[in-house]
Scaffold this active site. Structure first.
Site, short mmCIF file in Angstrom:
data_model
loop_
_atom_site.label_atom_id
_atom_site.label_comp_id
_atom_site.label_asym_id
_atom_site.label_seq_id
_atom_site.Cartn_x
_atom_site.Cartn_y
_atom_site.Cartn_z
N GLY A 104 19.97 7.06 107.52
CA GLY A 104 20.23 7.33 106.26
C GLY A 104 18.98 7.36 105.29
O GLY A 104 17.86 7.94 105.80
N ASP A 105 18.77 6.42 104.34
CA ASP A 105 17.48 6.29 103.56
C ASP A 105 16.97 5.02 103.69
O ASP A 105 16.12 4.41 102.84
CB ASP A 105 17.98 6.71 101.75
CG ASP A 105 18.95 5.70 101.52
OD1 ASP A 105 19.66 4.90 102.09
OD2 ASP A 105 19.08 5.72 100.17
#
Lengths: 342, 195
Positions: free
Chosen positions: A241-242
């Protein structure tokens, strides 16, 4: 001998093109045409057999008189003059006063000999398997060559597949698997290192408002900054993801780490343009330092960095926290965490 | 069909007509552009698909493509090792013809799963021969026509070749040997060339 058979020189040449007929005095009486081809300078006939050939086995033999019987004996010999090609032979006594017949062949030296002397198919007896052997040697070489090429291609494909398997395809950073490997090795080697867990702030807003393409663009931009802010010996991985994980090899100085973390956050906060639209993100960071543990364990360090990251988030995002500080803050509700950057 | 044979078809297309044509053919046949691996075995249908595509692109019949392939196998510099292996068959074209009886077995000595056509040379007269080829794939007679023509050149022999037809997996080619030593031919030394 009633069963005895007479063979003409031509028949002998055809049947055994590398034979030597030696007279009782040890002089060569006649040789087959292929053998003569190996010593083109002068006729072999008339020379002493043991002057031309060195008898390697059986050892210690200085005369051919020992081989008078009809039973035959194996010989290993070599030419005395260069090229000193090795030969194998079979000697048969021809009876009292008749001398001996020696039939020679190249044995395993044949591949080299064929090249050295420029031999052709006609130089070997029709029953001799030399040509078949040469054929096989060449056929096998050709097949091995193909096999080698196939192996090289497979090896290349394997390396490419491995690289892909350790690389995050969107950002080109290492992936979670690669990060786990690096971390495990550092722990095994008992090296000093620090692990920074970074999570983007406000990234969801970019995705929601400007779409996934903008999100991908931001992730690639972030990856570039992370690589620029770290050394070649450090590891930058996209953990999913981030989330990113940075591993700093041999760097445990907390003030330097702090400086790096704050610089990264500051750079990430610069608006990132996507199709002319500014995307704004920041980052929260949690850092764990291996030297703070008597015996560092990968899972523990990851967990502590994670907790420190969580503390940064809770404290208002856009900040960096060390694992120890996070613990202290956990026990001291009024603790003064890191000063926010703005 | 063995990868070595498939690969030789690929080399024929690439070396004679260029990589672009091969890329088209590979795409037609559903192959990657890298094509065949020489040491793997493929379904005959794939070989057929490649031949069909080559024939369509070159606007040549399947027969002509196969004959050109045969010529290529012997005469192209990239396949010199193959020419040499064939030349091991004999010192002159007549001996070479008779060595075809053992060719499939010889090949199997080096590559046990290589299935070359089973061939038989029938002497029909002092200088007339009939070559019988049995294979699991149609067209072996045309490939042999190309190979024989090129090998005759290689030996410097003058021959008349005639394709007689194929039925029930058996192709026949008539060979008339007019002159065994018509021309110089190409050189062949037993020793493998260096490098």
């Amino acid at each position: 001998m009633r069963d005895a058979m007479r063979l003409s020189p031509d028949a002998m040449a055809c049947l055994m093109p590398m034979h030597v007929w030696v007279c009782p005095k040890g002089l060569i009486r006649r040789v087959g045409p292929t053998l003569q081809k190996l010593r083109p300078a002068a006729p072999l006939a008339g020379r002493r057999f043991l002057d031309v050939f060195e008898l390697r086995r059986p050892r210690g033999v200085h005369t051919l008189d020992d081989f008078v019987g009809p039973d035959g004996a194996r010989l290993q010999l070599a030419f005395r003059s260069a090229p000193c090609t090795a030969l194998k032979g079979l000697i048969i006594g021809l009876g009292e006063g008749e001398g001996a017949l020696i039939n020679l062949s190249f044995g395993i030296s044949v591949v080299e000999a064929v090249a050295t002397y420029g031999l052709t198919v006609g130089d070997f007896a029709a029953t001799d398997l030399t040509v078949e052997m040469l054929y096989l040697v060449e056929a096998k070489s050709a097949v091995m060559e193909e096999s080698k090429k196939l192996n090289q291609r497979l090896q290349g494909a394997r390396i490419a597949a491995e690289e892909q398997a350790f690389t995050d395809t969107l950002t080109g950073l290492k992936n979670r698997r690669a990060m786990d490997h690096v971390l495990a090795r550092l722990v095994d080697e008992r090296r000093a290192f620090s692990l920074m867990h970074l999570d983007l702030d406000f990234f969801k807003d970019v995705n929601d408002n400007l779409g996934h393409a903008a999100g991908d663009h931001v992730l690639q931009h972030v990856a570039r900054i992370l690589v620029e802010e770290t050394r070649d010996t450090d590891t930058v991985a996209r953990a999913g993801g981030d989330e990113f994980v940075l591993i700093f090899r041999d760097l445990v100085d907390m003030s330097r780490l702090k400086g790096i973390a704050l610089r990264i956050i500051r750079r990430l906060e610069q608006p990132i343009l996507f199709n002319g639209e500014p995307c704004r993100v920041s980052a929260s960071i949690g850092t764990a330092v291996s030297t703070q543990y008597p015996a560092a364990e990968a899972a523990q360090i990851l967990h502590d960095a994670d907790m420190a990251l969580y503390a940064s988030k809770r404290a208002g995002r856009a900040r960096a926290t060390f694992a120890g500080e996070a613990l202290r803050r956990g026990s001291d509700a009024a603790g003064n965490g890191d000063a926010p950057l703005h | 069909m063995h990868g070595l044979i498939n690969r030789s078809i690929q080399c024929f297309v690439q070396d004679t007509y260029g990589a672009e044509l091969w890329a088209d053919v590979a795409a037609d046949a559903g192959l990657r552009a890298e094509g065949f691996e020489a040491l793997l075995i493929y379904d005959d249908a794939l070989t057929e698909a490649v031949l069909t595509s080559v024939s369509r692109h070159l606007k040549k019949s399947r027969e002509v493509v196969l004959e050109d392939l045969g010529t290529f196998l012997v005469s192209h510099a990239n396949l010199e090792p193959l020419r040499r292996l064939l030349r091991f068959g004999g010192e002159n074209f007549m001996e070479f013809l008779h060595s075809l009886d053992d060719l499939a077995d010889r090949a199997r000595l080096a590559v046990p799963d290589l299935d070359l056509p089973d061939m038989e040379i029938v002497d029909e007269g002092p200088s007339t021969f009939r070559l019988l080829c049995r294979w699991h794939f149609a067209g072996s007679g045309h490939v042999m026509l190309g190979i024989l023509r090129a090998m005759a050149d290689d030996y410097g022999a003058l021959v008349l070749l005639e394709y007689l037809g194929e039925a029930a997996g058996r192709a026949e080619v008539q060979v008339e040997l007019l002159d065994c030593r018509f021309a110089e031919g190409r050189s062949f030394k037993l020793a493998m060339p260096a490098g």
